[in-house]
Design a protein around this motif. Structure first.
Motif, PDB file in Angstrom:
ATOM      1  N   GLU A  44      34.862  27.589  32.737  1.00 30.49           N
ATOM      2  CA  GLU A  44      36.370  27.629  32.999  1.00 30.49           C
ATOM      3  C   GLU A  44      37.069  28.340  31.828  1.00 30.49           C
ATOM      4  OE1 GLU A  44      40.187  24.970  34.182  1.00 30.49           O
ATOM      5  OE2 GLU A  44      38.340  24.015  33.559  1.00 30.49           O
ATOM      6  N   ARG A  45      37.917  29.381  31.945  1.00 31.84           N
ATOM      7  CA  ARG A  45      38.544  30.096  31.117  1.00 31.84           C
ATOM      8  C   ARG A  45      39.815  30.098  31.374  1.00 31.84           C
ATOM      9  NH1 ARG A  45      35.618  35.473  29.567  1.00 31.84           N
ATOM     10  NH2 ARG A  45      36.139  34.951  27.518  1.00 31.84           N
ATOM     11  N   TYR A  46      40.416  30.267  30.334  1.00 32.45           N
ATOM     12  CA  TYR A  46      42.074  30.216  30.380  1.00 32.45           C
ATOM     13  C   TYR A  46      42.757  31.373  29.618  1.00 32.45           C
ATOM     14  CZ  TYR A  46      41.874  28.276  25.776  1.00 32.45           C
ATOM     15  OH  TYR A  46      41.771  28.008  24.420  1.00 32.45           O
ATOM     16  N   GLY A  47      44.046  31.810  30.094  1.00 33.39           N
ATOM     17  CA  GLY A  47      44.672  32.946  29.262  1.00 33.39           C
ATOM     18  C   GLY A  47      45.730  33.066  30.069  1.00 33.39           C
ATOM     19  N   GLU A  78      50.744  32.136  32.880  1.00 38.52           N
ATOM     20  CA  GLU A  78      49.142  31.168  32.369  1.00 38.52           C
ATOM     21  C   GLU A  78      48.348  31.069  33.499  1.00 38.52           C
ATOM     22  OE1 GLU A  78      50.458  27.779  30.132  1.00 38.52           O
ATOM     23  OE2 GLU A  78      51.483  28.891  28.831  1.00 38.52           O
ATOM     24  N   VAL A  79      47.046  31.409  33.226  1.00 35.52           N
ATOM     25  CA  VAL A  79      46.233  31.230  34.410  1.00 35.52           C
ATOM     26  C   VAL A  79      45.058  30.564  33.990  1.00 35.52           C
ATOM     27  CG1 VAL A  79      47.239  33.207  35.842  1.00 35.52           C
ATOM     28  CG2 VAL A  79      45.459  33.686  34.026  1.00 35.52           C
ATOM     29  N   THR A  80      44.151  30.036  34.772  1.00 37.31           N
ATOM     30  CA  THR A  80      42.848  29.722  34.593  1.00 37.31           C
ATOM     31  C   THR A  80      41.848  30.397  35.574  1.00 37.31           C
ATOM     32  OG1 THR A  80      42.870  27.587  35.826  1.00 37.31           O
ATOM     33  CG2 THR A  80      43.574  27.443  33.587  1.00 37.31           C
ATOM     34  N   TRP A  81      40.720  30.555  35.195  1.00 31.24           N
ATOM     35  CA  TRP A  81      39.674  30.751  36.241  1.00 31.24           C
ATOM     36  C   TRP A  81      38.122  30.513  35.757  1.00 31.24           C
ATOM     37  CZ3 TRP A  81      41.998  33.627  32.450  1.00 31.24           C
ATOM     38  CH2 TRP A  81      41.026  34.359  31.440  1.00 31.24           C
ATOM     39  N   GLY A 105      52.815  24.042  36.880  1.00 36.09           N
ATOM     40  CA  GLY A 105      54.229  24.451  36.502  1.00 36.09           C
ATOM     41  C   GLY A 105      54.793  25.777  36.402  1.00 36.09           C
ATOM     42  N   THR A 106      53.694  26.761  36.656  1.00 33.65           N
ATOM     43  CA  THR A 106      53.865  28.018  36.719  1.00 33.65           C
ATOM     44  C   THR A 106      54.556  28.362  38.070  1.00 33.65           C
ATOM     45  OG1 THR A 106      52.090  28.682  35.354  1.00 33.65           O
ATOM     46  CG2 THR A 106      52.930  30.490  36.579  1.00 33.65           C
ATOM     47  N   ARG A 107      55.585  29.156  38.167  1.00 30.61           N
ATOM     48  CA  ARG A 107      56.259  29.578  39.182  1.00 30.61           C
ATOM     49  C   ARG A 107      56.162  31.023  39.845  1.00 30.61           C
ATOM     50  NH1 ARG A 107      62.398  28.169  38.713  1.00 30.61           N
ATOM     51  NH2 ARG A 107      62.219  28.884  40.999  1.00 30.61           N
ATOM     52  N   LEU A 108      55.283  31.381  40.990  1.00 31.22           N
ATOM     53  CA  LEU A 108      55.275  32.642  41.385  1.00 31.22           C
ATOM     54  C   LEU A 108      56.513  33.202  42.418  1.00 31.22           C
ATOM     55  CD1 LEU A 108      51.503  32.444  42.427  1.00 31.22           C
ATOM     56  CD2 LEU A 108      52.815  33.264  40.263  1.00 31.22           C
ATOM     57  N   ARG A 109      57.455  32.567  42.539  1.00 26.41           N
ATOM     58  CA  ARG A 109      58.648  32.935  43.434  1.00 26.41           C
ATOM     59  C   ARG A 109      59.302  33.976  42.748  1.00 26.41           C
ATOM     60  NH1 ARG A 109      60.829  31.117  48.036  1.00 26.41           N
ATOM     61  NH2 ARG A 109      59.322  29.106  48.015  1.00 26.41           N
ATOM     62  N   PRO A 110      59.796  33.849  41.134  1.00 27.20           N
ATOM     63  CA  PRO A 110      60.507  34.821  40.754  1.00 27.20           C
ATOM     64  C   PRO A 110      59.679  36.128  40.897  1.00 27.20           C
ATOM     65  CG  PRO A 110      60.396  32.889  39.334  1.00 27.20           C
ATOM     66  CD  PRO A 110      59.506  32.810  40.292  1.00 27.20           C
ATOM     67  N   ILE A 111      58.402  36.243  40.886  1.00 24.83           N
ATOM     68  CA  ILE A 111      57.624  37.460  40.809  1.00 24.83           C
ATOM     69  C   ILE A 111      57.864  38.214  42.175  1.00 24.83           C
ATOM     70  CG2 ILE A 111      55.457  38.713  40.647  1.00 24.83           C
ATOM     71  CD1 ILE A 111      54.768  36.273  38.652  1.00 24.83           C
ATOM     72  N   SER A 112      57.731  37.246  43.139  1.00 24.00           N
ATOM     73  CA  SER A 112      57.701  37.593  44.446  1.00 24.00           C
ATOM     74  C   SER A 112      59.080  38.201  44.982  1.00 24.00           C
ATOM     75  CB  SER A 112      57.440  36.767  45.886  1.00 24.00           C
ATOM     76  OG  SER A 112      56.261  36.111  45.307  1.00 24.00           O
ATOM     77  N   GLU A 113      60.319  37.748  44.281  1.00 20.94           N
ATOM     78  CA  GLU A 113      61.732  38.024  44.517  1.00 20.94           C
ATOM     79  C   GLU A 113      61.776  39.538  43.745  1.00 20.94           C
ATOM     80  OE1 GLU A 113      65.881  37.565  45.880  1.00 20.94           O
ATOM     81  OE2 GLU A 113      63.678  36.773  46.388  1.00 20.94           O
TER      82      GLU A 113
END
Length: 228
Positions: free
Chosen positions: A112-115, A102-105, A81-89
């Motif tokens: 697995e962590r989240y933050g 919101e990211v996981t890694w 659900g996270t959209r990266l397009r606004p950041i690119s714009e």
């Protein structure tokens, strides 16, 4: 007259003074980032990392320089659900705003962590191409289900197994760091995480737990990781 030119000529004493001042402030910034406990990285508009502090690199048990040249998306996964397009714009339009994502890694050891990561377009001047400053706030870790909890507790990475073997041999933290190519802080990070995962305190108990779980070979000397 070239209206684009600003400041003194590049070969003037004033220009040299400017360069020295810029180097001074750059070194101060790097020193600040090195001591900042919050994971921070700087990357270009495409996400390629050109600077990361030790706190960021420690998430994967790496040195800061090992992140340079890698893309941030190699490490982080935006949550559904996270959209990266606004950041690119925003980067394209040179907007200055903070964008939380919101990211996981998967950190060192496969946990697995989240933050949440704040992404800020930054640049030296209004006309300069923007870079991205990444500030990571760790939320927590995914809890393994009961059916796989035992396997998760005993699973360690190759680096962690080497650290445990060298610890069992009585090597100092500094010698272990040199042997595996990490910093002293990186070694302490791994040891602390393993201690928390296995519910033990101190290196002696940690080594004993590693033998009990079959991570270290009980028949080997000097200590060595157990075979597959």
């Amino acid at each position: 007259m070239d209206l684009r030119a600003s400041g003194p000529p590049s070969d003037s004493p004033a220009a040299e003074a400017w360069r020295r001042q810029a180097i001074t402030w750059r070194n101060r910034l790097l020193l600040l980032l090195d001591h900042l406990p919050l994971p921070v990285a700087l990357c270009d508009a495409d996400g390629v990392i050109f600077l990361a502090n030790p706190a960021m690199a420690a998430e994967w048990g790496m040195l800061s320089g090992q992140l340079v040249g890698r893309n941030a998306l190699d490490f982080f996964h935006p949550r559904a659900g996270t959209r990266l397009r606004p950041i690119s714009e925003a980067v394209r339009l040179r907007r200055r705003a903070r964008y939380p994502v919101e990211v996981t890694w998967f950190a060192s050891g496969g946990v697995e962590r989240y933050g949440e990561m704040d992404i800020d377009p930054v640049s030296d001047t209004p006309d300069a191409p923007p870079a991205l400053m990444l500030l990571l706030r760790v939320g927590g870790e995914r809890v393994a289900s009961p059916t796989v909890e035992g396997a998760e507790r005993t699973r360690v990475s190759e680096v962690e197994a080497r650290i445990l073997a060298l610890t069992a041999a009585g090597d100092t933290t500094a010698r272990i760091a040199k042997a595996v190519g990490l910093t002293v802080d990186g070694i302490n990070y791994h040891l602390t995480r393993l201690s928390r995962r296995w519910g033990v305190r101190g290196k002696t108990a940690l080594v004993a737990r590693a033998y009990a779980l079959g991570v270290l070979d009980p028949a080997a000397w000097p200590p060595a990781p157990a075979g597959p």
